[in-house]
Each structure stands twice: as structure tokens, then as C-alpha cells.
Design a protein around this motif. Structure first.
Motif, PDB file in Angstrom:
ATOM      1  N   ARG A  76     -10.451  -7.953  -3.821  1.00  0.00           N
ATOM      2  CA  ARG A  76     -10.329  -6.790  -4.680  1.00  0.00           C
ATOM      3  C   ARG A  76      -9.187  -7.072  -5.650  1.00  0.00           C
ATOM      4  O   ARG A  76      -8.288  -7.862  -5.349  1.00  0.00           O
ATOM      5  N   PHE A  77      -9.214  -6.389  -6.806  1.00  0.00           N
ATOM      6  CA  PHE A  77      -8.226  -6.789  -7.816  1.00  0.00           C
ATOM      7  C   PHE A  77      -6.787  -6.531  -7.393  1.00  0.00           C
ATOM      8  O   PHE A  77      -5.878  -7.265  -7.773  1.00  0.00           O
ATOM      9  N   GLU A  78      -6.573  -5.509  -6.553  1.00  0.00           N
ATOM     10  CA  GLU A  78      -5.207  -5.267  -6.085  1.00  0.00           C
ATOM     11  C   GLU A  78      -4.726  -6.460  -5.263  1.00  0.00           C
ATOM     12  O   GLU A  78      -3.584  -6.912  -5.385  1.00  0.00           O
ATOM     13  N   GLU A  79      -5.628  -6.958  -4.408  1.00  0.00           N
ATOM     14  CA  GLU A  79      -5.270  -8.103  -3.570  1.00  0.00           C
ATOM     15  C   GLU A  79      -5.010  -9.341  -4.439  1.00  0.00           C
ATOM     16  O   GLU A  79      -4.088 -10.126  -4.195  1.00  0.00           O
ATOM     17  N   PHE A  80      -5.840  -9.487  -5.457  1.00  0.00           N
ATOM     18  CA  PHE A  80      -5.716 -10.598  -6.386  1.00  0.00           C
ATOM     19  C   PHE A  80      -4.314 -10.621  -7.004  1.00  0.00           C
ATOM     20  O   PHE A  80      -3.630 -11.644  -7.041  1.00  0.00           O
ATOM     21  N   CYS A  81      -3.900  -9.453  -7.473  1.00  0.00           N
ATOM     22  CA  CYS A  81      -2.587  -9.334  -8.096  1.00  0.00           C
ATOM     23  C   CYS A  81      -1.484  -9.642  -7.093  1.00  0.00           C
ATOM     24  O   CYS A  81      -0.484 -10.296  -7.406  1.00  0.00           O
ATOM     25  N   GLY A 102       1.486 -12.242  -7.185  1.00  0.00           N
ATOM     26  CA  GLY A 102       2.812 -11.632  -7.300  1.00  0.00           C
ATOM     27  C   GLY A 102       3.007 -10.928  -8.630  1.00  0.00           C
ATOM     28  O   GLY A 102       4.086 -10.969  -9.214  1.00  0.00           O
ATOM     29  N   ILE A 103       1.936 -10.304  -9.158  1.00  0.00           N
ATOM     30  CA  ILE A 103       2.073  -9.560 -10.416  1.00  0.00           C
ATOM     31  C   ILE A 103       1.727  -8.086 -10.202  1.00  0.00           C
ATOM     32  O   ILE A 103       1.110  -7.729  -9.203  1.00  0.00           O
ATOM     33  N   GLU A 104       2.115  -7.259 -11.142  1.00  0.00           N
ATOM     34  CA  GLU A 104       1.842  -5.816 -11.104  1.00  0.00           C
ATOM     35  C   GLU A 104       0.339  -5.546 -10.958  1.00  0.00           C
ATOM     36  O   GLU A 104      -0.478  -6.235 -11.577  1.00  0.00           O
ATOM     37  N   SER A 105      -0.022  -4.565 -10.164  1.00  0.00           N
ATOM     38  CA  SER A 105      -1.453  -4.306 -10.000  1.00  0.00           C
ATOM     39  C   SER A 105      -1.848  -2.902 -10.436  1.00  0.00           C
ATOM     40  O   SER A 105      -2.881  -2.372 -10.051  1.00  0.00           O
ATOM     41  N   GLU A 106      -0.987  -2.266 -11.231  1.00  0.00           N
ATOM     42  CA  GLU A 106      -1.277  -0.895 -11.625  1.00  0.00           C
ATOM     43  C   GLU A 106      -2.283  -0.821 -12.769  1.00  0.00           C
ATOM     44  O   GLU A 106      -1.954  -0.479 -13.904  1.00  0.00           O
ATOM     45  N   ASN A 124      -8.605   0.475 -13.635  1.00  0.00           N
ATOM     46  CA  ASN A 124      -9.836   0.060 -12.974  1.00  0.00           C
ATOM     47  C   ASN A 124      -9.988  -1.452 -13.093  1.00  0.00           C
ATOM     48  O   ASN A 124      -9.128  -2.135 -13.664  1.00  0.00           O
ATOM     49  N   ARG A 125     -11.093  -1.926 -12.585  1.00  0.00           N
ATOM     50  CA  ARG A 125     -11.318  -3.361 -12.570  1.00  0.00           C
ATOM     51  C   ARG A 125     -11.414  -3.928 -13.991  1.00  0.00           C
ATOM     52  O   ARG A 125     -10.958  -5.043 -14.265  1.00  0.00           O
ATOM     53  N   ASP A 126     -12.006  -3.168 -14.890  1.00  0.00           N
ATOM     54  CA  ASP A 126     -12.133  -3.646 -16.273  1.00  0.00           C
ATOM     55  C   ASP A 126     -10.776  -3.866 -16.924  1.00  0.00           C
ATOM     56  O   ASP A 126     -10.555  -4.871 -17.608  1.00  0.00           O
ATOM     57  N   ALA A 127      -9.876  -2.913 -16.696  1.00  0.00           N
ATOM     58  CA  ALA A 127      -8.529  -3.051 -17.260  1.00  0.00           C
ATOM     59  C   ALA A 127      -7.843  -4.270 -16.671  1.00  0.00           C
ATOM     60  O   ALA A 127      -7.143  -5.020 -17.366  1.00  0.00           O
ATOM     61  N   PHE A 128      -8.058  -4.456 -15.367  1.00  0.00           N
ATOM     62  CA  PHE A 128      -7.501  -5.623 -14.680  1.00  0.00           C
ATOM     63  C   PHE A 128      -8.023  -6.918 -15.308  1.00  0.00           C
ATOM     64  O   PHE A 128      -7.256  -7.825 -15.662  1.00  0.00           O
ATOM     65  N   LEU A 129      -9.339  -6.988 -15.486  1.00  0.00           N
ATOM     66  CA  LEU A 129      -9.931  -8.197 -16.059  1.00  0.00           C
ATOM     67  C   LEU A 129      -9.449  -8.429 -17.494  1.00  0.00           C
ATOM     68  O   LEU A 129      -9.129  -9.550 -17.887  1.00  0.00           O
ATOM     69  N   GLN A 130      -9.375  -7.337 -18.232  1.00  0.00           N
ATOM     70  CA  GLN A 130      -8.907  -7.437 -19.619  1.00  0.00           C
ATOM     71  C   GLN A 130      -7.533  -8.101 -19.673  1.00  0.00           C
ATOM     72  O   GLN A 130      -7.282  -8.995 -20.465  1.00  0.00           O
ATOM     73  N   SER A 131      -6.674  -7.654 -18.773  1.00  0.00           N
ATOM     74  CA  SER A 131      -5.308  -8.199 -18.743  1.00  0.00           C
ATOM     75  C   SER A 131      -5.310  -9.650 -18.272  1.00  0.00           C
ATOM     76  O   SER A 131      -4.654 -10.506 -18.865  1.00  0.00           O
ATOM     77  N   LYS A 191      -1.398 -11.750 -23.542  1.00  0.00           N
ATOM     78  CA  LYS A 191      -0.574 -12.916 -23.882  1.00  0.00           C
ATOM     79  C   LYS A 191       0.699 -12.982 -23.048  1.00  0.00           C
ATOM     80  O   LYS A 191       1.226 -14.048 -22.777  1.00  0.00           O
ATOM     81  N   GLU A 192       1.211 -11.815 -22.651  1.00  0.00           N
ATOM     82  CA  GLU A 192       2.479 -11.803 -21.914  1.00  0.00           C
ATOM     83  C   GLU A 192       2.289 -12.085 -20.428  1.00  0.00           C
ATOM     84  O   GLU A 192       3.246 -12.359 -19.726  1.00  0.00           O
ATOM     85  N   ASN A 193       1.058 -11.985 -19.979  1.00  0.00           N
ATOM     86  CA  ASN A 193       0.787 -12.232 -18.567  1.00  0.00           C
ATOM     87  C   ASN A 193       0.643 -13.740 -18.339  1.00  0.00           C
ATOM     88  O   ASN A 193      -0.309 -14.349 -18.793  1.00  0.00           O
ATOM     89  N   SER A 194       1.606 -14.337 -17.625  1.00  0.00           N
ATOM     90  CA  SER A 194       1.596 -15.798 -17.509  1.00  0.00           C
ATOM     91  C   SER A 194       0.470 -16.287 -16.603  1.00  0.00           C
ATOM     92  O   SER A 194       0.311 -17.485 -16.412  1.00  0.00           O
ATOM     93  N   TYR A 195      -0.301 -15.369 -16.001  1.00  0.00           N
ATOM     94  CA  TYR A 195      -1.483 -15.786 -15.242  1.00  0.00           C
ATOM     95  C   TYR A 195      -2.777 -15.446 -15.979  1.00  0.00           C
ATOM     96  O   TYR A 195      -3.864 -15.599 -15.424  1.00  0.00           O
ATOM     97  N   SER A 196      -2.654 -14.995 -17.235  1.00  0.00           N
ATOM     98  CA  SER A 196      -3.891 -14.710 -17.952  1.00  0.00           C
ATOM     99  C   SER A 196      -4.528 -16.017 -18.420  1.00  0.00           C
ATOM    100  O   SER A 196      -3.838 -17.024 -18.623  1.00  0.00           O
TER     101      SER A 196
END
Lengths: 279, 214, 468
Positions: free
Chosen positions: B43-48, B52-56, B59-66, B71-76
Motif C-alpha cells: 500500500r502506498f503508506e507502506e511504500f513511503c 522513509g518519506i512523508e506519506s500524507e 489518495n493513491r493518485d496523489a501519491f503516484l503523482q508525487s 522534482k523535490e522528492n529525491s525518490y521520484s
């Protein structure tokens, strides 16, 4: 500057030879060790009619098998590379020199005109400073040497020797505006004045008799010879001076350049002494 | 074999890491697909949490978008590809003009997307595999070894974070050892030490405990 | 020109095509044409490889795609033959001038060039006075800018003997044509140009006193970084930055990560003289190689191009090049300079001041299309200011007749328009002097504009030289 030495007589007799002992030592201490340190040092005395070098030795530490090369004026310099970590870099030379005090050095092969070209460090704007404005007449001086000596007098009369008011890259114009500086600034001003009047002039870095640091003065080219003038002491360079590097300006004559890759604080201690030891 | 400077070695290593990070995370993100409450993967919360990144995220779409485009997310994915591309710009002559072009195509394709659609993302994956292939075909063996080194470290890092089974890791270590034997030990040490200085990670130690392990 | 414009018409619509000019197929009763769809493919092909040049705008760095004009410039075999002879002659003379000016200075003593134009010029570097570069070559790679007037005459506009860039753009464009329309190239037929890296590599070998060759780049944020890496790859030599090299004793070395090092004998440097060695030039340069000049002075490394070349491509010296050709080679110049006036000479100064409204005035200290002023575009006030500046510092300016140069076809948003273009030809000097049978054609982005520089928005084209 209050009193200036008298030397209205421009005839320079070959006076008695002097024997001098020269010691020059520089110790640079870094707050953290540096590595891959490339350096370039002026540690050779000029090959000159006026000197006989009776004893000469030089050193660079840490040990790093230095090489030598020759610059565009035919002056030898040393360069090398210290790979391993070090936080002290030390170098110097000691020499015993017999100096013949004749005046007027032979020209070098490099075109003399390059010593007429103004540059960032020696350029002067005559307009706003009254005593400089007096120099503004475009006529070439009749006797360039006499004229240059007059210019040197003017500098000593209008400038105050004051350390800490300028640094190694202060242009002559800035020193003139504030009315103070050190030997480097005095030399740049005289060079700037001479060049503006079509008298080729160059910078000399070396030693003046006594204890202390290195010294800088000027040479002007008149009728096929170079003549030394010291605007800091307002005197002609006849004896009591040992040159180490000549060039267009202070940057061209820097005695020491170094490159390494880290940022460090550097503390440098320079000691130089030139002492006449008699015959 | 060609010459490689310390700087180039360092950049090859990071190129390997970021290309692998992009690929690896693309696969893992795909697995979060499906039923939101019971995905194949996490699940995306577990993924985050694993990263070790914020999981707030709303929904899943927002998570995927990020995770794709921020650009600021070093795991994107975009961050990984941008960084890989930036390294590749320096390395064009080392990895080859063709290899470079595949990375650029991957980067361009991803950059042109606005929303996450795994069908549209597929060419990015294709280009990245083409890049690995081109590297194997064209690049010098030492060059390959350096990139593989970075690739392996990234595999290991992500496997640790996502608590993968050991199989995947074993395979990667085997591949790396195969590649690394073309390098001199002194070379390993030099690169590792340079990386230690730069990244604050003890690669020298890692090198000896993992790759040269008894 | 009217005539060619009619013949070179394009058919609109998806099946449209461009007929290449000049119409060299006319005698063979056929047209050489490029279809619109191919033109699109060519553009897409180049985009794949990120053919960029860097640009600083508002203090930030942008990697810009270099606009690619897909319709090539075509030069016929006889025409190129003349260009080739003229360019070789010119570079030969400039190389001899460089040697002379840093050694005997006969050209000054014989009053061919006034001293002021050499010694007062900051590009004359005393630091290399008396230095003999390996094989005595100075101008290994020259980029000579030419324009063709509407009547077909070629004029030399500028010499670039320092770090001329740009060859990689037509080079990679040629790859695109070979992929998209190989038949056209072999039908015409177009002379091979893809061996440029080998030509350059041979020049480096010719002057290399021992060791490997490298390309020395100032870094990622140089405008032409793409070119540095592209040429390094194609030549098969390492691309290095300053701190990948070290000087130890008598030689320069490449430091390999494995701990060993390799002597470097030839450095194709893409940074300018003042950053080359912080021990001799700009002390704060972190992109150079400390003590490189010491090794160079000893003849143990070739620097390509030689240090101090700037004096030969100075806009003031340009005026004297035909005289230099006569002086050093005893020949008349084959290629003409654009008619130029030197305000330094009183007669020329008067002419320039009286004709400001129709001349182009160039500041000799500027490059890249900056400091170029068309008198016709100035207000009366501005013109007066310029006249004052010329009177105050006559040596700083040159005045040139505006050459009405030819416009070439540019395919823009599915129609063919005409834009002014120049040509940068590349002349290579190793054991022999040769001219690359291609060149960088640069065109202005806007209608009527005469500024073709890439830093000011211009685009580029491949240059096709036809074989006999």
C-alpha cells in the motif's frame, strides 16, 4: 614622506663592490592539511652582469623533486607538485652575492613595447587628482630618466606609506585616490605615470637591504638600458637591492603561486634579510 | 582498455545508481497498482515508510503523482532520471553517443507526461533497458564495471529498504563480481575512497565486506 | 536570385518538397528535392541526441537546442575548389605571421603592420614570446567566417584562430541525412564529411611530441560542451577537465583512477588562454592545469590551438591579412576581405565618419556578434556618440561596407522562407593544411536580420559540398 635623499647627480660611477648575505624564508601553515598542491616559486637570482653569486642554496618542503623552467624574460623559476597531505609548506633560499654597483641593465629580447601597455593594476586616471593632473601634458619628456625621477619625487611627496590600506590586487588608481599604500602601490603608480608618457616601465620584486619582507620597485627603459627607481624610498636602485622577479606588474612578478583543491585558512610567515658583510 | 579519471569513475557510479533507482522504483510502483486495499505489492503508506518519506497523500493518485513527477522528492522517478541524465551529459563520450540517446529519450518521454498512466510510462522502461543493453554492447569493460557497481549498490539499498528476499540480492552480487574482476584492486580502493569523501558513506568498508567477502 | 527563387519553389501539402539550391541538377535535367516528411524526420533525429548549446540568461544556465535548418546549403565543386585554395593560403600566412610576431617580428620592421596593432593589443601575449610550439604549428584548427554576396562573390568576414567551435553540428546533422535520405546524398553526390574527427585526430598526431591526446573542456556549463564530448567520443580520446590532468616535472599526465598515469602529448583545449594555467595567467582559474605552460615552454606538449593566437584573429589585424599573404607567400590573396576601413589611418577615419550611416562598425574587443553596430540603424544622437568614440579611440574600431549577403532556404512551419546565412569553414593545419569539405552554415532567425550567431538566436545548417 619628509626628507628625501639627495641625488641630483645622474652620473653613476662604478663604486666599490659590496658583498651581501641574503636569507629568505617563507613558512605557510594551513589549518587543515592540503594535497595535490601544485606550486610555482621564484627562487632563482637573475643572471646579471651586476651579480656574482658566491654561494647559493634553496629548499622546498615537503620534499617533492622540483623542476625549473624559464619565463619570457629569461628568468628561471621553480615548480612542482606535492601529492601527499601536508599542513606546512616551506621554502626559501640563502645566498652570498658580490654586487657591482654599475647602473643600467641590458635589454631583454622580448619586445620593449609590452612595457608600455597599460593594464588593470597600473592604469591611472589623471583627471581627478591634482598632483597627477600636473603630469597630464602629452609631450614626451626630453630626458625620460630625469622625468621619471621627478615623477618618483612627486609620488613620495603625495603618497603616505601605510600598510593595511591596500592589498595585493589594488589598482594604482585606487591607491592614488586614497593617498596611501605600500611599495607595490608606489611601484604601480610610477609605472602607470611612466607608461602614460611613453617611457617603458616594469615592476621588480626582490629584496632591499635590511631585515623584513620582500620589496618592490620599478625599472624604466631609457636609451637602451633599464634603470632602477625605488619610489618607496625615493632613491635610485644602484646597490643594496637584489631582484628576484621582473615583469609588467605585481601579478606578473608574484614570487609564489599555489593551487590545491580544498578551501583552507592559510597563515604565512615571511622573513627576508639582506645584509652587507663587507669584503 | 580506455583511461578513466577519478571524476568519471565517480559519475559512472552515480549514473548506475540513478538509472537503477528509476527502473527499480518503476517496477515497485507498478505493483502498488490494483485494488487499493489489497494491491499486489505494498500500500502506498507502506511504500513511503520503506523509503522513509512523508506519506500524507490524499489518495493513491496523489501519491503516484508525487513519486513520478515531484522534482523535490529525491525518490521520484523524474528526480532519478534528471540526475542520471545530468551525469550522462558529462559521460556522453564514455558511455557512447547511442547510450546517451536512450537516456535522453527516457528522460524526454517522462518529462512530457503530465499524469501517471502505466501504459504511457512503458516506453520509459523500454528506453532504460535499451540503455543497459547499449552499455553492454558499446562501453569499455572498465566503464561497465563502474556503472554496475553503482547499480548493485542501489539494488542492495532498495532491497534493504523494502525487505526483499535474498535471492534478488544474490543474483546482483554475482553479476557485479563478474564485472568487477576487470578492475584492479587499487582502482576499487581509489573509487571507494573518493566516494567515501563525497557521500559520507563507508564504501571502502562495504567493498571489502560485501564484494570481496570470503 | 529571382530566377532561383522561382525554380526552387516548394509544393505545399503533406506531399510537398523543397528543391535544393543551387539547382545543380538542371544540366542533368532533374531536380534534387527533400520531402516535407523527411525534413520532419531530420528534425526528430537530431532532437534525439540533444544537440544543444549552452546560454547564460539572467545569470542562469540554459541548455538550448540549437535550431536546425533542415534544408542543407549546397556548394558546387568548382566553387569549393576556390574556397579551399583561398582558405589554405590564408591560414598558411596567418600561421607564419604568428611565428614571426612571437619571434623575429620582421613584419613590423618591414612596416607591413603598424606596431600599435600588435603591442597595444591585449591578445598579444608576452608569456609565449620565444616559445616554439611543437612542429611550429599555431593555427591547428581555424574557423574562418565567410559570406557570399548576392552576386556570388565570397568575402572573408572574420578569422577565428583561438577556440573555434561548431563543427560538430553539421557533423551530426550529416548522420541524420545518411539515416533519413541516403539516396539523395549519393545521387548528387555529396562529398563525405563524417571523417572530421579523424582529420582533427591526425592533426593532433602530427604535432604530438609523445603521449596520448585529450580534449580539455572548461566544463559542463560551457556553451559548446556537447561538442567537446561528441568530438572526444568520435576521436576516441579522453574528455578531461583541468583536475584530471597533472604536471609533474617535465610532462603532463592523465591521472587514471587505477592509480597509474599516462603522459599527455597533445591537448585539444576548449578553454581560452587566460584560464589555461593559473600559475601564469588568471591566478583564480580553477579550470586550468597548473604549470601546463612550463611543459609547453619546453616543447613537451602540444596545445591546440597554440597559446597567444588571439593576435592573429584580432579584428584590427584582419585588415592586414591580404598584405600578410603577399608578404609571407608572395601571392595575391585568393579570397577577398569585406571592404574594411581602419579609423587608425586618417584617410580611412574620415571616410568612416562621413559614411557612418551606411557602414557596419565593429568594436575589435568584442566577439560573438556583440559590439557590431549597423550605422543605418542608429538615431542621429547615437551616431554622434559613436563618431566621438571613434575619434577618441580610433584603434578600437573598424568600419566595414555592409555586404548584401545571400539568403538561403529555411523550412519553417511547413513553408520555405529565406534567411541570411554565413559560412564557417574549418581549416586544419598539421603536417599539411586542408579544408574540411563541409562547414557550419549559420542563419538568422528573423527575416531581414543579419545577425547569425547562435548566442543571438541563429540556427544552423549542414553544408553540402558536391563532388565532381
Amino acid at each position: 614622506m619628509s626628507s628625501s635623499p639627495q641625488f641630483t647627480d645622474l652620473e653613476y660611477e662604478r663604486s666599490a663592490d659590496g658583498v651581501y648575505k641574503l636569507n629568505y624564508d617563507v613558512r605557510a601553515e594551513m589549518d587543515t592539511p592540503i594535497r595535490n598542491h601544485a606550486w610555482c616559486l621564484r627562487l632563482s637570482l637573475p643572471d646579471d652582469d651586476f651579480f656574482e653569486v658566491e654561494h647559493f642554496s634553496r629548499y622546498v618542503e615537503p620534499e617533492c623533486s622540483p623542476s625549473t623552467a624559464v619565463d619570457y624574460l629569461g628568468q628561471e623559476y621553480s615548480y612542482g607538485l606535492v601529492r601527499e597531505d601536508h599542513s606546512v609548506f616551506r621554502y626559501g633560499l640563502s645566498a652570498t652575492i658580490r654586487q657591482h654597483s654599475s647602473y643600467g641593465r641590458r635589454p631583454d629580447t622580448v619586445p620593449i613595447q609590452i612595457f608600455l601597455r597599460s593594464d588593470r593594476l597600473t592604469e591611472l586616471d589623471h583627471k581627478n587628482i591634482p598632483w597627477l593632473a600636473a603630469f597630464q601634458s602629452p609631450d614626451k619628456p626630453k630626458d625620460p630618466l630625469e622625468w621619471s625621477i621627478g615623477a618618483m619625487h612627486e609620488i613620495t611627496q603625495n603618497m603616505i606609506y601605510l600598510t593595511g590600506t591596500t592589498n595585493y590586487s589594488t589598482p594604482a588608481g585606487d591607491a592614488v585616490s586614497q593617498g596611501s599604500g605600500v611599495c607595490q602601490d608606489f611601484a604601480h603608480i610610477l609605472i602607470g605615470l611612466c607608461r602614460a608618457h611613453g617611457v617603458p616601465a616594469r615592476y621588480v620584486n626582490g629584496f632591499f637591504v635590511g631585515e623584513g619582507e620582500t620589496h618592490a620597485w620599478v625599472e624604466v627603459f631609457v636609451q637602451g638600458r633599464w634603470y632602477g627607481l625605488d619610489p618607496t624610498h625615493n632613491r635610485l636602485v644602484v646597490q643594496d637591492y637584489v631582484p628576484l622577479a621582473r615583469g609588467r606588474n605585481a601579478e606578473d612578478c608574484s614570487l609564489n603561486r599555489g593551487v590545491w583543491s580544498s578551501v583552507v585558512q592559510q597563515h604565512q610567515r615571511i622573513s627576508a634579510s639582506l645584509v652587507e658583510v663587507g669584503e | 582498455m580506455g583511461l578513466i579519471s577519478l571524476r568519471t569513475a565517480n559519475q559512472l557510479y552515480w549514473l548506475g545508481r540513478y538509472v537503477q533507482r528509476a527502473l527499480d522504483l518503476l517496477h515497485r510502483l507498478y505493483e502498488t497498482h490494483g485494488n487499493e486495499t489489497a494491491p499486489v505489492g505494498l500500500r502506498f503508506e507502506e511504500f513511503c515508510e520503506c523509503l522513509g518519506i512523508e506519506s500524507e497523500f490524499a489518495n493513491r493518485d496523489a501519491f503516484l503523482q508525487s513519486l513520478f513527477f515531484e522534482k523535490e522528492n529525491s525518490y521520484s522517478i523524474l528526480f532519478s532520471l534528471t540526475t542520471a541524465y545530468e551525469n550522462a551529459v558529462f559521460l556522453r563520450n564514455t558511455i557512447g553517443h547511442e547510450g546517451f540517446a536512450y537516456l535522453r529519450l527516457a528522460f524526454n518521454t517522462l518529462e512530457s507526461l503530465r499524469v501517471v498512466n502505466f501504459y504511457d510510462v512503458k516506453p520509459v522502461i523500454d528506453y532504460l533497458y535499451a540503455f543497459w543493453g547499449s552499455l553492454d554492447e558499446c562501453a569499455d569493460r572498465r566503464v561497465r564495471a563502474m556503472v554496475r557497481w553503482g547499480k548493485w549498490v542501489e539494488i542492495r539499498d532498495l532491497a534493504g529498504r523494502f525487505e526483499d528476499s535474498d535471492d534478488k540480492l544474490e543474483k546482483a552480487v554475482g553479476q557485479l563480481q563478474e564485472n568487477l574482476h576487470v578492475l584492479e584492486v587499487a582502482e576499487h580502493l581509489n573509487v571507494a575512497q573518493a566516494l567515501d569523501r563525497e557521500g559520507g558513506i563507508d564504501f571502502t568498508n562495504e567493498l571489502f565486506t560485501t564484494i570481496y567477502r570470503p | 536570385m529571382q530566377k532561383t527563387q522561382q525554380r526552387g519553389h516548394s509544393r505545399r501539402g503533406p506531399g510537398g518538397y523543397v528543391v535544393l539550391e543551387p539547382d545543380v541538377g538542371a544540366g542533368k535535367n532533374r531536380e534534387f528535392k527533400l520531402g516535407y516528411s523527411d525534413l520532419d524526420r531530420l528534425k526528430a533525429y537530431l532532437n534525439r541526441y540533444a544537440i544543444t548549446f549552452g546560454l547564460f540568461q539572467d545569470n542562469t544556465f540554459h541548455d538550448r537546442l540549437f535550431p536546425f535548418g533542415t534544408v542543407p546549403r549546397v556548394i558546387g565543386p568548382w566553387e569549393f575548389d576556390t574556397l579551399e585554395k583561398g582558405l589554405r593560403q590564408r591560414v598558411h600566412a596567418l600561421n607564419l605571421f604568428l611565428h614571426d610576431i612571437y619571434h623575429e617580428r620582421k613584419v613590423l620592421r618591414d612596416k607591413i603592420v603598424p606596431e600599435e596593432f600588435v603591442f597595444a593589443c591585449p591578445a598579444y601575449l608576452p608569456e609565449v614570446y620565444g616559445v616554439r610550439p611543437p612542429a611550429n604549428v599555431y593555427a591547428h584548427l581555424s574557423g574562418i567566417d565567410l559570406v557570399q554576396a548576392s552576386d556570388g562573390t565570397w568575402f572573408i568576414l572574420e578569422d577565428n584562430l583561438r577556440v573555434p567551435s561548431g563543427a560538430s553540428y553539421p557533423l551530426i546533422a550529416r548522420e541524420a541525412y545518411h539515416t533519413v535520405c541516403p539516396g539523395l546524398i549519393s545521387d548528387m553526390p555529396v562529398r563525405e564529411s563524417r571523417d572530421y574527427p579523424q582529420m582533427l585526430g591526425r592533426v593532433m598526431d602530427d604535432v604530438n611530441p609523445g603521449g596520448i591526446s585529450v580534449v580539455l573542456s572548461p566544463g559542463r556549463f560551457n556553451a559548446a560542451f556537447f561538442e567537446h564530448s561528441y568530438l572526444a567520443e568520435k576521436m576516441g580520446v579522453p574528455l578531461v577537465f583541468g583536475n584530471d590532468l597533472e604536471v609533474d616535472g617535465e610532462y603532463v599526465y592523465f591521472k587514471d583512477v587505477g592509480g597509474h598515469r599516462e603522459r599527455v602529448g597533445a591537448v585539444y583545449r576548449r578553454l581560452s588562454d587566460e584560464y589555461l594555467d593559473p600559475m601564469v595567467f588568471e591566478p583564480d582559474s580553477i579550470i586550468g592545469v597548473p604549470n601546463l605552460m612550463s611543459v609547453y615552454r619546453k616543447g613537451n606538449v602540444a596545445i591546440i590551438n597554440a597559446v597567444g593566437n588571439g593576435i592573429a584573429d584580432d579584428k584590427g589585424i584582419y585588415y592586414f591579412v591580404p598584405a600578410l599573404i603577399k608578404y609571407y607567400l608572395g601571392e595575391e590573396a585568393i579570397l577577398r576581405n569585406a571592404p574594411t576601413y581602419l579609423p587608425f589611418f586618417e584617410r580611412d577615419r574620415n571616410h568612416v565618419l562621413q559614411n557612418l550611416h551606411r557602414l557596419v562598425i565593429k568594436d575589435v574587443a568584442e566577439a560573438g556578434g556583440y559590439g557590431v553596430v549597423f550605422g543605418s540603424m542608429l538615431s542621429a544622437d547615437k551616431r554622434r556618440l559613436l563618431a566621438d568614440a571613434i575619434r577618441a579611440e580610433p584603434r578600437r574600431f573598424i568600419g566595414q561596407e555592409v555586404v548584401e549577403f545571400r539568403s538561403l532556404q529555411v523550412f519553417d512551419q511547413h513553408k520555405v522562407v529565406r534567411r541570411r546565412a554565413d559560412l564557417r569553414a574549418y581549416v586544419l593545419h598539421g603536417k599539411d593544411i586542408s579544408v574540411w569539405p563541409s562547414g557550419l552554415t549559420r542563419y538568422a532567425m528573423d527575416r531581414g536580420s543579419m545577425i547569425v550567431n547562435s548566442s543571438q538566436g541563429g540556427g544552423f545548417k549542414d553544408t553540402w559540398v558536391l563532388s565532381l
